[in-house]
Design an enzyme around this catalytic site. Structure first.
Site: not given
Ligand code: PEP
Length: 253
Positions: A10-11, A99, A169, A175, A236-237
């Site tokens: 969820w960041k 991040e 990733e 993102g 993430g999103g």
């Molecule tokens: C993440 O935060 O690990 C990620 C993969 O984000 P997103 O799915 O938004 O690219």
């Protein structure tokens, strides 16, 4: 056979109300779908871990933290220890998310201390690795991932490493809405699996789950997870929208 794993990061999003609502929605929706066929985890911000675990009480969803500190207690202002995370109900912890590496400035050495402390303290780390766009364009993906894997897992025995999940990733896909193609992702996942065999043994390579992360969404999750070495997704999103996250979980079954 590796069990599929879908984790939501969820960041720095949600609040005490919307976080609980999101967790409740995912919990009720996932009960109907999958039961024990998929490992599901959500990683809310630290301060909402307590309310979210309450909302997940009667579900099969595990709680994860987005980060941790490697020391067990003491004068480390602002940090959170493994035992605190376990105390609140966490099972998983993200280590070395891109991040944290590229915005906050975490090094491989620090990430390695976190992974080691998580494993010794009984938390299951999800070690995130992945290259920047410039590194991919310079054909350095394998070199970067090898460095992050070797340094991140340094000192972990073949037995202890089985507690780790790896998340590949590519930073350029996080993102950004720009997903790696299933073939691009599979190529790196296959490389990481062979690297695990080289660093440890066949058992580690066969058992350790390697998740893909980078703009995973309902429209691409099934094809990504259909690849031989992609054992799930770190989202993430799309994990902030219960219906999207549930659709991704369904795609893992
Ligand atoms: C993440 O935060 O690990 C990620 C993969 O984000 P997103 O799915 O938004 O690219």
């Amino acid at each position: 056979m590796r069990k599929p794993f879908v984790a939501g990061n969820w960041k720095m999003n949600t609040d005490s109300h919307s976080g609980v609502e999101l967790a409740e929605h995912i919990a009720s929706g996932s009960l109907e779908i999958v039961g024990r066929k998929v490992t599901i985890a959500v990683c809310p911000p630290f301060i909402y871990l307590g309310p979210v675990i309450n909302a997940l009480r009667s579900s099969n969803i595990a709680l994860g933290a987005q980060d941790m500190y490697f020391e067990s207690n003491g004068a480390f202002t602002g940090e959170i220890s493994v035992s605190m995370l376990k105390d609140i109900g966490c099972t998983y912890v993200l280590c070395g998310h891109s991040e944290r590496r590229h915005v906050i400035g975490e090094t491989d050495e620090l990430i390695n201390k976190k992974v080691a402390a998580a494993v010794s303290g009984g938390l299951l780390p999800i070690l995130c690795v992945g290259e920047l766009l410039a590194e991919r364009e310079a054909s350095q993906t394998e070199q970067v991932v090898t460095r992050q894997m070797k340094n991140g897992l340094a000192g972990l025995s073949a037995e202890k490493v089985l507690a780790v999940t790896v998340a590949y990733e590519p930073v350029w896909a996080i993102g950004t809405g720009r997903t790696a193609t299933p073939q691009q992702a599979q190529q790196v996942h296959d490389f990481i699996r062979r690297l695990l065999a080289e660093m440890y043994d066949d058992k580690a390579a066969e058992q350790i789950r390697i998740l893909y992360g980078g703009s995973a969404k309902p429209g691409n999750a099934a094809e990504l997870m259909g690849q031989q070495d992609i054992d799930g997704v770190l989202v993430g999103g799309a994990s902030l929208k219960a219906d999207d996250f549930l659709a991704i979980i369904k795609a893992a079954v």
